[in-house]
Design an enzyme around this catalytic site. Structure first.
Site, PDB file in Angstrom:
ATOM      1  N   ASP A 154      11.335  59.980 142.958  1.00  0.00           N
ATOM      2  CA  ASP A 154      12.472  59.650 142.106  1.00  0.00           C
ATOM      3  C   ASP A 154      13.489  58.862 142.935  1.00  0.00           C
ATOM      4  OD1 ASP A 154      13.810  61.530 143.729  1.00  0.00           O
ATOM      5  OD2 ASP A 154      13.165  63.153 142.411  1.00  0.00           O
ATOM      6  N   ASP A 189      14.820  60.483 147.987  1.00  0.00           N
ATOM      7  CA  ASP A 189      14.130  61.670 148.492  1.00  0.00           C
ATOM      8  C   ASP A 189      12.616  61.606 148.332  1.00  0.00           C
ATOM      9  OD1 ASP A 189      13.918  64.560 149.312  1.00  0.00           O
ATOM     10  OD2 ASP A 189      13.195  64.705 147.249  1.00  0.00           O
ATOM     11  N   GLU A 197       2.985  63.612 144.700  1.00  0.00           N
ATOM     12  CA  GLU A 197       4.324  63.120 145.063  1.00  0.00           C
ATOM     13  C   GLU A 197       4.580  63.265 146.564  1.00  0.00           C
ATOM     14  OE1 GLU A 197       8.908  63.184 143.452  1.00  0.00           O
ATOM     15  OE2 GLU A 197       7.690  64.979 143.149  1.00  0.00           O
ATOM     16  N   TYR A 238      16.005  71.849 145.513  1.00  0.00           N
ATOM     17  CA  TYR A 238      16.053  72.206 146.925  1.00  0.00           C
ATOM     18  C   TYR A 238      17.032  73.351 147.120  1.00  0.00           C
ATOM     19  CZ  TYR A 238      13.402  67.991 148.083  1.00  0.00           C
ATOM     20  OH  TYR A 238      12.413  67.034 148.178  1.00  0.00           O
TER      21      TYR A 238
END
Length: 620
Positions: free
Chosen positions: A167, A164, A571, A324
């Site tokens: 990570d 995703d 990120e 999420y």
């Protein structure tokens, strides 16, 4: 009897007279000859005396198949030799004089950034990588996903797909949205992808995602009762005794801890989003009929599951709810139903997605602070634009017109809210629209809005409509493109920091991207779960450049901290980069390359029945 001379004399001459006359005649002739010899004759006189002169004979040349005049032959050969000499002389001049080659215009910044942004997906691939992946610091990883379960309830082969973000968790909800966005951009702008030389690349990226999704449920069945929602774990409450994809800082290739599989049996939002991903991809791969049919069948199975097993995938304390969390599934019903209609042409899907009650449940008439913000959680805005497209180009009429007309009006209002003339959303001093109202990680929402604005502008142009109304004021469709360009230009470097938020684009971009694989060197050393933290906490730039990654972005004051540990700035995410790719391809090239009006409707039957054939001619 003698005749008489008609002039009065006798016709008879005696002999004496004859001889006398003959002598006189000879004397006159001799006198005349002496006069002729005494002076030369002129040409006229000669011609009188000698008659016409004899002409010269023409000379001919026998060429075998034809005989031509020698004079014509000589002139022809001379002319050919002269022309050949002149052509050779001109060619010599042309070859010796320096020439300036006309090169095609260089690619614009949007095209260059597009090519880089697609590379991010190569860096996020999980499983056994293809040989042409073109990311030197990545390798095969997580080849045992799904195989560790001993209960038999979990699907065994879950190798592949995408990580995703920074990570190594595979979150299927945002991933499905990312694949849908990429497919949508290809359907609309395949010609621009081809012009950039990236059409095959983006289709390969989509197929890598859809191949994986087909593994997450029984895609060969007509009905299912569960699907996989996630692979990996991110809850760090267990501390050091629970190594997982958030607590460990490791390269994906070195992961040795268990990666649990999460399934759901009541997850309408996830199933409908996955159905949208497969349905939209089936249009992308419509020329590959067996694969396209496979995608459509899988989408139909997921859709039926979504409708039958109502629920939100992140409820009940699921791990995904921490990262999420889904707010509802009604917007996925509108979004997924629209894509199912485009993929199949089955009007039952259109009837559902355009039903007034479903629109009301999805919040089509609510407004609110987040209204009009397309994201991995809220697809309503995208669905409204998709259905407005249907009204603009096909105009299906009753019984769909009432809701489609409302969606069209709402789309116009959303487009108005993007313009700086209105105060629906704040902007930073540098000009970045605050669609998430100053909360962290703003860029993923900005790129989605830039894509929708450019796309709707292209819809209006294709419909020969110069603009749209915001209240009493009329605005040109160019205003939408201007908005999109200013936002994407901000991301590319026209901002107070003078830095690009896309890694590898320009000279000044984030160097400490929050990403495990990029931050740990590929040096044949396997760092443990905690051993890799020294690379996470290092102050030096990442040893590996993750080209094309769009980081989370600046804060509401245009500030940015290039710090690896602060994921709110540094990120990147799969869903964010998908929106970026869509916006970049929409803005790339020039406006002579239009949207593809027809491909999205390739499975849609005519809205009205064909007229009956004319009657046969009357015969007596």
């Amino acid at each position: 009897m003698f005749g008489r001379d008609p002039w009065g004399g006798s016709l008879e001459m005696n002999h004496a007279d004859s001889e006398t006359a003959h002598d006189e005649h000879n004397q006159n002739v001799n006198d005349f000859d002496k006069a002729a010899v005494s002076r030369p004759l002129d040409e006229t006189q000669q011609s009188w005396l000698l008659g016409p002169t004899e002409k010269k004979k023409k000379k001919y040349v026998d060429l075998g198949c034809v005989i031509v005049s020698r004079k014509i032959f000589v002139w022809t050969v001379g002319l050919v030799v002269g022309v050949g000499f002149l052509a050779g002389f001109i060619a010599l001049i042309v070859n010796t004089v320096p020439r300036h080659h006309k090169h095609p215009p260089p690619p614009d910044n949007y095209t260059i950034a597009l090519q880089k942004a697609l590379m991010f997906f190569n860096a996020q691939k999980s499983g056994k990588l293809p040989k042409h992946n073109n990311v030197s610091w990545r390798g095969n990883s997580c080849l045992n996903d799904g195989k560790a379960d001993k209960s038999g309830a979990v699907i065994k082969d879950l190798v592949g797909g995408y990580y995703d973000a920074g990570d190594t968790i595979k979150f299927h909800f945002p991933k499905a949205f990312a694949m849908t966005m990429l497919s949508w951009s290809v359907i609309e702008y395949s010609a621009k992808y081809e012009a950039a030389g990236e059409l095959d690349h983006v289709k390969e990226i989509i197929k890598w995602g859809t191949d994986y999704f087909l593994k997450t449920f029984n895609s060969s069945a007509d009905s299912i009762n569960q699907i996989v929602s996630q692979v990996g774990k991110g809850d760090t409450s267990g501390g050091a005794t629970d190594p997982n994809d958030h607590s460990c800082w490791m390269r994906p290739e070195d992961i040795d801890y268990p990666r649990p599989v999460t399934e759901c049996s009541s997850c309408s939002d996830l199933a409908a989003e996955m159905a949208a991903a497969l349905a939209s991809a089936s249009i992308v791969f419509k020329d590959n009929k067996p694969y396209s049919k496979k995608l459509v069948r899988g989408a139909a199975t997921l859709w039926q599951f979504a409708r039958d097993q109502r629920g939100i995938y992140s409820s009940g304390g699921a791990d995904a709810g921490m990262f999420y969390n889904s707010s509802m599934y009604w917007d996925e019903f509108v979004w997924g139903g629209t894509w199912m209609y485009y993929a199949t042409g089955n009007q039952s899907y259109l009837y559902l997605s355009s039903h007034p009650k479903l629109a009301k449940h999805a919040g089509a008439f609510w407004g609110g602070p987040d209204y009009g913000v397309l994201s991995w959680d809220n697809k309503l805005t995208g669905a409204q634009v998709l259905l407005t497209r249907l009204r603009l180009f096909l105009s299906p009429g009753y019984p769909y017109e009432e809701t489609l007309h409302t969606y069209h009006n709402q789309t116009s209002i959303i487009m108005c809210s993007y313009l700086p003339y209105f105060k629906s959303f704040n902007r930073t001093k540098g000009g970045l629209i605050q669609l998430n109202h100053g909360r962290p990680q703003p860029l993923q929402y900005v790129v989605n809005a830039a894509f929708l604005a450019t796309l709707y502008s292209d819809y209006l142009d294709a419909a020969d409509t110069p603009g749209w109304y915001c209240g009493p004021n009329f605005y040109s469709s160019n205003e939408l493109r201007k908005f999109a360009r200013t936002q994407i230009d901000y991301i590319l470097g026209k901002n107070p920091k003078k830095m690009s938020y896309i890694v590898g684009f320009g000279n000044h971009y984030p160097k400490q991207v929050h990403h495990r694989g990029a931050s740990i060197p590929k040096n044949r050393i396997k760092y443990s779960c905690t051993g890799g933290t020294k690379w996470r906490d290092a102050k030096s730039p990442n040893p590996n450049t993750i080209v094309g990654a769009m980081v989370a972005g600046p804060d509401r004051h245009d500030g940015f901290h290039d710090v690896r540990t602060n994921y709110n700035y540094t990120e990147p995410t799969l869903a964010g980069n998908a929106g970026l790719v869509a916006a970049l391809v929409a803005l790339s090239g020039d406006r002579t390359t239009k949207i593809d009006q027809k491909t999205i409707f390739s499975a849609v039957p005519p809205m009205y029945p064909n007229p009956p054939p004319p009657p046969a001619p009357w015969k007596p």
